[in-house]
Design an enzyme around this catalytic site. Structure first.
Site, PDB file in Angstrom:
ATOM      1  N   GLU A 180     -16.967  -2.627  22.310  1.00 49.11           N
ATOM      2  CA  GLU A 180     -17.895  -2.575  21.191  1.00 49.11           C
ATOM      3  C   GLU A 180     -19.135  -1.667  21.138  1.00 49.11           C
ATOM      4  O   GLU A 180     -19.963  -1.777  20.999  1.00 49.11           O
ATOM      5  CB  GLU A 180     -18.614  -4.017  21.016  1.00 49.11           C
TER       6      GLU A 180
ATOM      7  N   GLU B 272     -10.941  -9.963  21.666  1.00 46.55           N
ATOM      8  CA  GLU B 272     -11.946 -11.255  21.543  1.00 46.55           C
ATOM      9  C   GLU B 272     -11.411 -11.685  19.860  1.00 46.55           C
ATOM     10  O   GLU B 272     -11.342 -11.033  18.968  1.00 46.55           O
ATOM     11  CB  GLU B 272     -13.313 -10.737  21.549  1.00 46.55           C
TER      12      GLU B 272
HETATM   13  C1  BG6 Z   1     -18.974  -9.870  20.931  1.00 48.07           C
HETATM   14  C2  BG6 Z   1     -19.432  -9.396  22.182  1.00 48.07           C
HETATM   15  O1  BG6 Z   1     -19.705  -9.187  20.044  1.00 48.07           O
HETATM   16  O2  BG6 Z   1     -18.972 -10.938  20.488  1.00 48.07           O
HETATM   17  C3  BG6 Z   1     -19.480 -10.834  23.204  1.00 48.07           C
HETATM   18  O3  BG6 Z   1     -18.341  -8.476  23.041  1.00 48.07           O
HETATM   19  C4  BG6 Z   1     -20.288 -11.471  22.371  1.00 48.07           C
HETATM   20  O4  BG6 Z   1     -20.187 -10.326  24.445  1.00 48.07           O
HETATM   21  C5  BG6 Z   1     -19.477 -11.966  21.418  1.00 48.07           C
HETATM   22  O5  BG6 Z   1     -20.687 -12.720  23.180  1.00 48.07           O
HETATM   23  C6  BG6 Z   1     -19.868 -13.175  20.438  1.00 48.07           C
HETATM   24  O6  BG6 Z   1     -21.097 -12.954  20.110  1.00 48.07           O
HETATM   25  P1  BG6 Z   1     -22.360 -14.106  20.334  1.00 48.07           P
HETATM   26  O7  BG6 Z   1     -23.623 -13.576  19.932  1.00 48.07           O
HETATM   27  O8  BG6 Z   1     -21.883 -15.344  19.442  1.00 48.07           O
HETATM   28  O9  BG6 Z   1     -22.291 -14.362  21.807  1.00 48.07           O
END
Ligand code: BG6
Length: 473
Positions: free
Chosen positions: A166, A371
């Protein structure tokens, strides 16, 4: 388009799950590890835990990998903490840090789990950050040196490599993620210079991977949120195109084609934020070729034409931490057709298919989801288990869209939802959980840090065993 019959998921599909080092490992200064910008973050939202213990995966990785094996994961995407390998980012290699990831990778291989390694997930060594971060060419050189250590140490055991997680979020939310300490216009100029540095680092590392790792495959891992126009008003479409270019395609065009997206470049010039490009930079960028594109997808975004004033801005999320919209560029709006999760994030499975199709159409490179997932307030029930049917529903509806994307002709390598195990959320600490595996700790009370499988992990296990056929059951 509807299909009468949907394809099965391909043999060898990487059914996985993801984590990142600073969010899961803990052991933040154990065995010679140096501090990263995440360890030193002082601006945690009030009431949010830090990352010093996290899920204590550093000490409990064997138990965690055994549970991943029970679930039947075919892949595990994790990141290597740069400051465990080279504590000050640029100096001597720390043998204990190197040994940890050998143990982790070996344990995964023993379970038949494919390791997918992210080389950098938000955790720049603090020493390098203090020297100007990615805007300093020394950081770029240091990353290449770090990458060479990784390729030489683990190249015989790891096929799939991700350069930078990211990068676009580290620019868009630069202050929050520790990319810059500056403010206003100065911060923006600094951020886009750092952005350029990261592109160079990524390009050089992709080339080194191809030289040092026989059969190695490497790609970037941006966050892609396909941008819809609010209406069919032509001005809304222009705003959507602009934001798609600046938020998404800037990062993927550079990684794949080695050139700045022209709309994004026009924006940088207009704002006075265009980076200085040194002689030879564009050749370095053009020479590197990723083998696949990884991407993180949580939801789409919807925008309208800007009004040119503060009404273009909108606070987002349950705790209103993030600002979306940019004066004179696009107005951020809610999509009335999408529900939101408990933290105010929209949920858009169909947008997932749209994102696959757009990426495939632009680049024709295999796509790997690194993700996707649902953050929720999970609580174990009286029987001790977290009955996370809401997460099953979220994952099921997204996986159905992957199947449609496969039918559309998209080449999908695998799916690694966030997250394998509960970890510290970037924005909301421990209370916001994503894992298939529950970790018994609270925001500040570490309890016994015990592990237990959530209901979603049994559902995912059946799905993997049936190669996706249980979706139809
Ligand atoms: C992504 C990141 O932006 O989203 C992770 O790569 C992150 O590190 C995930 O944890 C979810 O975001 P959040 O703020 O809900 O943890």
């Amino acid at each position: 388009m509807d299909y009468k019959v949907l394809p099965m998921f391909p043999e060898g599909f990487l059914w996985g799950a993801s984590t990142s080092a600073y969010q899961v490992e803990g052991g933040w200064d154990a065995d010679g590890k140096g501090p990263s910008v995440q360890d030193l973050r002082t601006h945690f939202p009030e009431g949010t835990t830090d990352y010093k213990v996290a899920a204590d995966h550093y000490h409990r990785y064997a138990e965690d990998v055994a549970l991943m094996g029970e679930i039947g994961l075919k892949a595990y995407r994790f990141s290597i903490a740069w400051t465990r390998i080279i504590p000050d980012g640029d100096g001597a290699v720390n043998p204990e840090g190197v040994a940890f990831y050998h143990r982790l990778i070996d344990a995964l291989r023993e379970q038949g789990i494919e390791p997918i390694v992210t080389m950098y997930h938000f955790d720049l060594p603090a020493t390098l950050s203090a020297r100007g971060g990615w805007a300093n060419p020394e950081t770029v050189d240091a990353f290449v040196k770090f990458a060479e250590v990784l390729f030489n140490e683990y190249g015989s055991k790891v096929t799939y490599w991700l350069t930078i997680n990211e990068q676009n979020m580290m620019i868009m939310h630069g202050k929050m993620l520790g990319t810059t300490t500056l403010s206003g216009d100065e911060a923006q100029r600094d951020l886009f210079q750092q952005n350029h540095g990261m592109f160079l680092a990524q390009a050089r590392v992709m080339a080194r991977c191809h030289e040092l790792v026989p059969g190695g495959k490497i790609g970037p891992a941006p966050n892609i949120a396909y941008v819809y126009p609010q209406s069919c008003r032509p001005e809304d479409q222009v705003a959507a195109d602009d934001w798609n270019a600046i938020r998404n395609w800037l990062y993927t065009d550079l990684a794949v084609h080695g050139r700045y997206n022209s709309l994004a470049w026009a924006y940088l010039v207009e704002r006075g934020w265009a980076p200085t490009i040194a002689e030879g930079d564009m050749e370095i960028l053009a020479a590197a070729k990723p083998d696949f594109l990884a991407f993180n997808y949580y939801a789409s975004q919807t925008v309208a034409a800007p009004s040119g004033d503060a009404s273009d801005l909108r606070q987002r999320g349950a705790d209103q931490q993030m600002i979306r919209g940019e004066i004179g560029l696009y107005k951020a709006v809610d999509n009335p057709d999408l529900p939101k999760n408990a933290f105010g994030w929209e949920i858009d499975p169909v947008g997932f298919r749209t994102t696959f199709r757009a990426l495939w159409d632009r680049y024709q490179l295999p796509l790997l989801v690194t993700e996707n997932g649902l953050g929720a307030y999970d609580e174990p029930a009286e029987d001790g288990m977290v009955h996370d049917d809401y997460r099953i529903d979220y994952l099921q509806r997204h996986i159905e869209q992957i199947r449609l994307a496969l039918a559309d002709g998209v080449d999908v390598l695998g799916y690694c939802p966030w997250s394998a195990i509960d970890l510290i959320s970037t924005h909301q600490g421990m209370k916001k959980r994503y894992g298939f595996i529950y970790v018994n700790r609270d925001e500040f009370d570490l309890r016994d840090l015990g592990r237990s499988r959530k209901k979603s992990s049994y559902w995912y296990q059946r799905l993997i065993e049936s190669r996706g056929a249980s979706l139809d059951a």
